[in-house]
Enzyme design. Structure first.
Site, PDB file in Angstrom:
ATOM      1  N   HIS A 119     -11.280  34.925  71.268  1.00  0.00           N
ATOM      2  CA  HIS A 119     -11.728  35.989  72.283  1.00  0.00           C
ATOM      3  C   HIS A 119     -11.950  35.277  73.455  1.00  0.00           C
ATOM      4  O   HIS A 119     -12.355  36.116  74.466  1.00  0.00           O
ATOM      5  CB  HIS A 119     -12.879  36.776  71.637  1.00  0.00           C
ATOM      6  N   HIS A 146      -4.312  43.170  75.316  1.00  0.00           N
ATOM      7  CA  HIS A 146      -5.535  43.262  76.080  1.00  0.00           C
ATOM      8  C   HIS A 146      -4.975  43.267  77.556  1.00  0.00           C
ATOM      9  O   HIS A 146      -4.641  42.645  78.157  1.00  0.00           O
ATOM     10  CB  HIS A 146      -6.423  41.983  76.043  1.00  0.00           C
ATOM     11  N   GLY A 169     -17.117  38.474  77.912  1.00  0.00           N
ATOM     12  CA  GLY A 169     -16.650  36.957  77.978  1.00  0.00           C
ATOM     13  C   GLY A 169     -16.299  36.516  76.711  1.00  0.00           C
ATOM     14  O   GLY A 169     -16.052  35.339  76.623  1.00  0.00           O
ATOM     15  N   GLU A 223     -11.256  46.800  81.168  1.00  0.00           N
ATOM     16  CA  GLU A 223     -10.636  46.097  80.124  1.00  0.00           C
ATOM     17  C   GLU A 223     -10.249  47.331  79.047  1.00  0.00           C
ATOM     18  O   GLU A 223     -11.204  47.875  78.643  1.00  0.00           O
ATOM     19  CB  GLU A 223     -11.357  44.942  79.627  1.00  0.00           C
ATOM     20  N   ARG A 256     -17.932  42.718  88.017  1.00  0.00           N
ATOM     21  CA  ARG A 256     -18.118  41.429  89.031  1.00  0.00           C
ATOM     22  C   ARG A 256     -16.616  40.844  89.175  1.00  0.00           C
ATOM     23  O   ARG A 256     -15.576  41.767  88.668  1.00  0.00           O
ATOM     24  CB  ARG A 256     -18.701  40.229  88.167  1.00  0.00           C
TER      25      ARG A 256
END
Length: 661
Positions: free
Chosen positions: A231, A204, A160, A271, A287
């Site tokens: 971020h 990303h 995160g 990712e 998740r």
């Protein structure tokens, strides 16, 4: 099913559970007792005071709530305990269905160092970095020399964007390591970090995967989440635009390889960083993602429903060949933060909230309503605004219009900042789309708002005058309702009445000379002369004629304040009483105060220290993010008035510098 979360994601899960005939149990802290999730759930259980560690992160309290409510399953949402392997294991040990992967899978992918090793062994490309067992400062410094600069520090136990630091030079490494490890401990209870080469220009891109317990694994296409700040994702879209087809196919295959390598089950996201037609594994989020609605928009699928069916032991609802991608979708994260003040979190009561749900192609996910309070204890996400269009340009246009139609009064938000991103030519062009987009274009994205046009000031004056007349009319109780002596429209024996009205906005004052006319007002201010007429409704709509222009706008009036929503802008006017100046916030010499309520994490100054301008003095945590309070000028510290672990309010004195000579 008990939902071990709060706000928007809890509401999102409750809605699908209701459609599927599953009873929902919400949990809530004392701060969320009146929340939308609590109102929508079939049952709700209080799990403690506002601090997350005493409520939403307290496994024993959530398990007690599950037992008391008779729940069969637990959905963790995202954040909090969603990627906590101990929580998943505890649920299963208690005989509950955990809506997510197994504890073993969460542990395998939750440790970023272990995940890097696994992916490299599976043939998925990883960036040059360091994930060794020796995490001492000396070992990390030596590894950094081998990797080269700039490099990225990442917490091993979390994601995160929390705890991540970009380090430009070897000299910056010790302080960055200390800050990253401290934030990692606060966010994840684990201070271990890994190092990776930092790509200066990379996108990303992530792939949504789904797996069942029968060995079936599929992808639900990809998303681009390159527009980030610190971020933290700001804008997300699906599918990722302008990817070569071969690269897109290889990303999908790598994501499925990743899921198979850890015997995955349920919803997950892999990712990647993409640069020069090459890609590198970053991490796997075990998740549901915040940005899952854009995937739902292009596939027409309900990802929460898929989660519940897989958790119940069913096969995946569709095979890969039957999953199609149609159109384009974008999501903007509306947050309670103030871009004009360095994105400081903004808390307090939401006095007015109008979100653009119901517009064609627009979806809004939120856990808030007008009257709710934004708390310092949780993250700043207020709502997600999602637009779907036939193509990227169509989705952008719809999202831009939805952001212009969004109205929030109370806490400051990043609405205008989001709208500027969507409207920026570089965002439309794609070639400039990477993780440093905001950093590169911050001068445009954070430029001061232009002053209000004359027509906007005229509209505010009209609304202020009508508001005063309405209040005056309600206060009067004339014996003869038709008597001109009790009218408030400005009629006088000697002709039309006049007065001066003063409106404060953004530190300035507009002095408006008003003359009552037959159908409205004649206004004179700052060299302008405008006639204004029309009507306004208490519900917040106004239709005005300003000279020869017809204008439709919305407003929210509260006390002496008028919030005007016009042309995609929000203006706050304050009606000043006669003889009253707007006034400014007085700052005593040398006093450095907290810009927000929060928890003091670090104090790096002591009385007598000489400090330079910009030197960090105090670090405060609010809304799950760290904020550094720096010296506004060079000087000597007279006193330090806070300590680590103290909870401070906005405006609390932190440090005092010697007064300037």
């Amino acid at each position: 099913m008990l939902i071990a979360n709060r706000s928007e994601i809890a509401v999102r899960i409750i809605r699908t559970a209701r459609v599927m005939g599953i009873r929902s149990v919400a949990v809530f802290s004392d701060a969320d007792a009146g929340s939308l999730a609590v109102k929508l759930a079939d049952e709700a259980v209080c799990i403690g005071p506002p601090p997350a560690r005493e409520s939403y992160l307290a496994i024993e309290k959530i398990m007690a709530a599950a037992k008391a409510s008779g729940a069969d399953a637990v959905h963790p949402g995202y954040g909090f305990l969603a990627e906590n392997a101990d929580f998943a294991a505890t649920c299963v040990e208690a005989g509950l269905i955990f809506v997510g992967p197994t504890a073993a899978t969460i542990r395998a992918m939750g440790d970023k160092a272990q995940a890097r090793v696994r992916m490299a062994a599976a043939g998925v490309p990883v960036l040059q970095g360091y994930d060794g067992e020796d995490r001492s400062p000396g070992a990390l410094a030596k590894a950094a020399e081998t990797i080269g600069f700039p490099l990225l520090i990442k917490p091993s136990a979390g994601g995160g964007g929390k705890g991540m630091r970009v380090v430009e030079t070897a000299g910056d490494l010790p302080a960055a390591l200390h800050a990253a490890q401290r934030e990692a401990v606060a966010a994840f209870g684990d201070g271990r970090v890994i190092l990776e080469l930092y790509l200066q220009k990379a996108r990303h891109v992530e792939v949504q995967v789904f797996a069942d317990s029968f060995g079936n694994v599929v992808h639900l296409f990809d998303r681009d989440c390159s527009v980030q700040r610190r971020h933290q994702k700001v804008i997300e879209e699906a599918p990722a635009p302008d990817l070569p087809q071969t690269l897109r196919r290889d990303l999908h295959r790598a994501a499925i390889t990743c899921a198979r390598s850890v015997d995955y089950r349920g919803a997950g996201t892999v990712e990647f960083l993409v640069a020069d037609d090459r890609f590198f594994f970053m991490e796997m989020n075990t998740r549901l993602q915040v940005e899952h609605p854009v995937t739902e928009a292009i596939t027409g699928l309900d990802l929460v429903e898929w989660q519940l069916r897989v958790a119940a032991g069913e096969r995946l609802p569709l095979p890969q060949a039957a999953i199609t991608c149609q159109g384009h979708a974008m999501e903007a994260r509306l947050c309670a933060e103030d871009p004009d003040s360095g994105f400081l979190p903004s808390t307090g009561r939401i006095e007015h909230l109008a979100l653009p749900a119901g517009r064609p192609g627009i979806r809004v996910d939120t856990g808030f309503q007008a009257g709710d309070c934004i708390s310092v204890h949780y993250d700043s996400l207020l709502a997600k605004i999602i637009a779907r269009g036939a193509d990227r340009g169509d989705a952008m246009a719809r999202l831009a219009a939805a952001l212009r139609a969004t109205e929030v009064v109370g806490p400051a938000t990043n609405r205008a900042f989001l709208a500027r991103i969507i409207d920026h030519p570089a965002f439309a062009g794609i070639d400039d789309l990477d993780t440093r987009f905001i950093e590169r274009h911050d001068a445009d994205l954070l430029a001061p708002a232009p002053p209000p046009e004359a027509s906007v000031i005229a509209a505010a004056a009209f609304l202020a005058l009508r508001g005063m007349e309405r209040v005056s009319g309600q206060a009067a109780d004339p014996a003869d309702p038709f008597s001109p002596w009790d009218r408030t429209h400005g009629w006088r024996l000697g002709g039309a009445a006049s007065r001066r009205l003063e409106l404060a906005i953004a530190g300035d004052t507009a002095a408006v000379d008003v003359t009552w006319a037959r159908e409205g007002y004649e206004l004179a201010f700052a060299g302008h002369r405008l006639s204004v007429s029309g009507r306004s409704e208490p519900g917040g709509a106004a239709r005005l004629r300003i000279d020869d222009r017809l204008v439709n706008l919305r407003f929210f009036a509260q006390g002496a304040d008028i919030h005007l929503f016009a042309g995609g802008m929000v203006y706050r006017f304050t009606v000043l009483a006669p003889g009253r100046s707007q006034g400014g916030k007085e700052t005593a010499g040398g006093r450095i105060v907290s810009p927000m309520p929060g928890l003091v994490l670090a104090v790096s100054a002591t009385a007598g220290d000489a400090v330079e301008k910009g030197q960090a003095l105090v670090v405060i945590e609010a809304m799950k993010m760290e904020h550094t309070v720096a010296a506004p000028r060079a000087g000597r510290v007279r006193s330090v008035d806070v300590g680590v672990g103290e909870q401070v309010v906005a405006g609390a004195e932190l440090v005092v510098l010697e007064a300037d000579a």
